[in-house]
Design a protein around this motif. Sequence first.
Motif, PDB file in Angstrom:
ATOM      1  N   ILE A  79       7.064  -3.508  -6.159  1.00  0.00           N
ATOM      2  CA  ILE A  79       5.576  -4.102  -5.666  1.00  0.00           C
ATOM      3  C   ILE A  79       5.647  -5.681  -6.017  1.00  0.00           C
ATOM      4  N   SER A 116       0.728  -1.400  -0.078  1.00  0.00           N
ATOM      5  CA  SER A 116       0.034  -0.005  -0.041  1.00  0.00           C
ATOM      6  C   SER A 116       0.898   1.235  -0.029  1.00  0.00           C
ATOM      7  N   MET A 143       7.076  -0.225  -9.517  1.00  0.00           N
ATOM      8  CA  MET A 143       6.356  -1.751  -9.694  1.00  0.00           C
ATOM      9  C   MET A 143       6.900  -2.682  -9.692  1.00  0.00           C
ATOM     10  N   ASN A 147       0.406  -9.875  -7.743  1.00  0.00           N
ATOM     11  CA  ASN A 147      -0.365  -8.375  -7.817  1.00  0.00           C
ATOM     12  C   ASN A 147      -0.694  -8.280  -9.372  1.00  0.00           C
ATOM     13  N   GLN A 161      -2.956  -6.159 -11.067  1.00  0.00           N
ATOM     14  CA  GLN A 161      -2.836  -4.903 -11.820  1.00  0.00           C
ATOM     15  C   GLN A 161      -1.121  -4.599 -12.168  1.00  0.00           C
ATOM     16  N   THR A 162      -0.411  -4.823 -11.361  1.00  0.00           N
ATOM     17  CA  THR A 162       1.304  -4.508 -11.457  1.00  0.00           C
ATOM     18  C   THR A 162       1.546  -5.220 -12.569  1.00  0.00           C
ATOM     19  N   THR A 167       1.355   7.056  -6.715  1.00  0.00           N
ATOM     20  CA  THR A 167       0.384   8.030  -6.737  1.00  0.00           C
ATOM     21  C   THR A 167       0.927   9.533  -6.519  1.00  0.00           C
ATOM     22  N   GLN A 220       2.297   1.700  -3.527  1.00  0.00           N
ATOM     23  CA  GLN A 220       0.997   2.372  -4.497  1.00  0.00           C
ATOM     24  C   GLN A 220       0.800   3.718  -4.147  1.00  0.00           C
TER      25      GLN A 220
END
Length: 584
Positions: free
Chosen positions: A338, A311, A335, A345, A347-348, A318, A314
Amino acid sequence: MLTAWALMPCALFSYTRANNAHEGDGGEAQRRLSYYYLAAQQYKAQDKISAMSEALRHCLDINPNDPASNFDMALLHMSIGQDSTALNLLKRAVSNDPKNPWYMETLASFYLSLHKMDEAVPILEQMSKIQTKRTDILAQLFQLYKSGGRTEDAIHVLDRIQLLQGNNARIASQKYALYLDMGDTAMAFNQFKALCKEYPYDASSLLLLADQYMTANMPDSALATYDKVERIDPHNVMLQTSRLQYHLLVGDTVRFREARDSVVLSEHADISLRINALSSVVREALQDTTRRVHAERMFAILLAPEKPDVSFLQMYMTYCIYIHNAKEEELVPIMERILVVDPSNMQTLQDLLRHYAMKADIIRVGELCQNALIYYPSELAFHYYLALSLAQQEKLQEAVDALTTAIRQANEESRPDILGDVYSLLGDVHHQMGHEKEVYQAFDSCLVYTPDNVSCLNNYAYYLSLKGEQLEKAEKMSYRSIKAEPTNKTFLDTYAWVLFVQEDYTTARIYMDRVVDPAQADSTLLADEDVSSTVLEHAGDIYFQCGQAEQAVRFWQLARQKAEPDAKNALLNKKIKKRKYFKK
């Protein structure tokens, strides 16, 4: 509450008890009633519903007021949607056996299902007097009283629940809200005060009281309560969060920031609380450039561990996007971190796969897909890009294996467009391997799932033209691809070549001119990334057959210049040397 059919065995028990109560009055009629009722239960066990209904009808003919027969017949009518009849039968059952909890519960539930709240309330009230310890009945009454605006009755029900369960934060909060609705602020606060008096060392109860003081704009009372919590549990994370609101209310920005930063950096705090507090840091940095140094320092601390919480990473992405206008290339290292922390993950994985595919980094694309398939073995897109990576590395059999695995993983939920791409790529790989039969099987399968797959249409047409087979079919497929993408030079080249093989040289040249304009300088044609050596050679072949040998030789020479340094094209060299077109 229980379902209608689940209650039927209880009806048998109630009926038997009622019969025993009237055992001297029965006579022949009572024996007949017992006979038919027991027969009805046997039919029910055998799932003979029509016979059961008939037996119950006999029971009601003998005694229209028999509660058990009315109840069971009501359940039958409920099951076939005859609500009005079922309701009358249920009411008669309850009327003739008013202390039977099963009948009352079914009637109350039925009223509620029909949205007849006012009729359900008296039944539930009577049930609560008979079954005094059933908190589920009291909870339902509470909701009905509350929605009906009967606030005092709702409070009275909560008092009864409280006697059974003891005082707790949920009951106190509900009473607080009800007393506020009545305009009695003192009694509202007394609910939390009583809770805190009963549990003087319960930090959560004290915090509830403090938060209500905050809501009521009573900061001094809230602060005194917060101080008490701090003496009891100085490391309470919820206390830190609550103090944030206090500092905001009194306008103490310095202490607000200190408390907020403590929450962000607290390893004991819930991650959602830390992220909310960190969001405030980011918003502040966005609005005030002087606060960005502080935000950077906070992120440096949070991201210092080898594997920080996803988190935070991420949120840092942002931050970089909105504060530093970071481009995708700058976000890739974040990324990648991550994925180190959370290799599943999705999305990554998708974002990085798209990035490396655009960069034509086929090695990293393959690595990402192999790792992704550990967690998502049925995700066809990962199989597809793995095969694409392998094919570009000329690991053709491994690419076929990856695509075959994808096809085996496909199911009814698989996206047709991705499955079509899988078959299209499989056809291309088989072509590279010289597996002619498998090429056409794969392309035909692709067009079953995606009839408008332009890549498949183009390649299928081109391969047919190379074989000189089914040229009419090839022309139709190729034309569909250029209709879909009229500026795609690869598709235009294919269509021109299909026409060339059909010996329609003039039309072929018209389309080829949209790919390579003979008026353009040699340097421009060589620099065009969409024009390959093969395309230039095609252009030369077409121009030669149109009677323009000089232009043909020019295109052949450009094709040789653009070819790979180690490429050997004896036929092309022969065309240039002899200044003449030769068919393969």
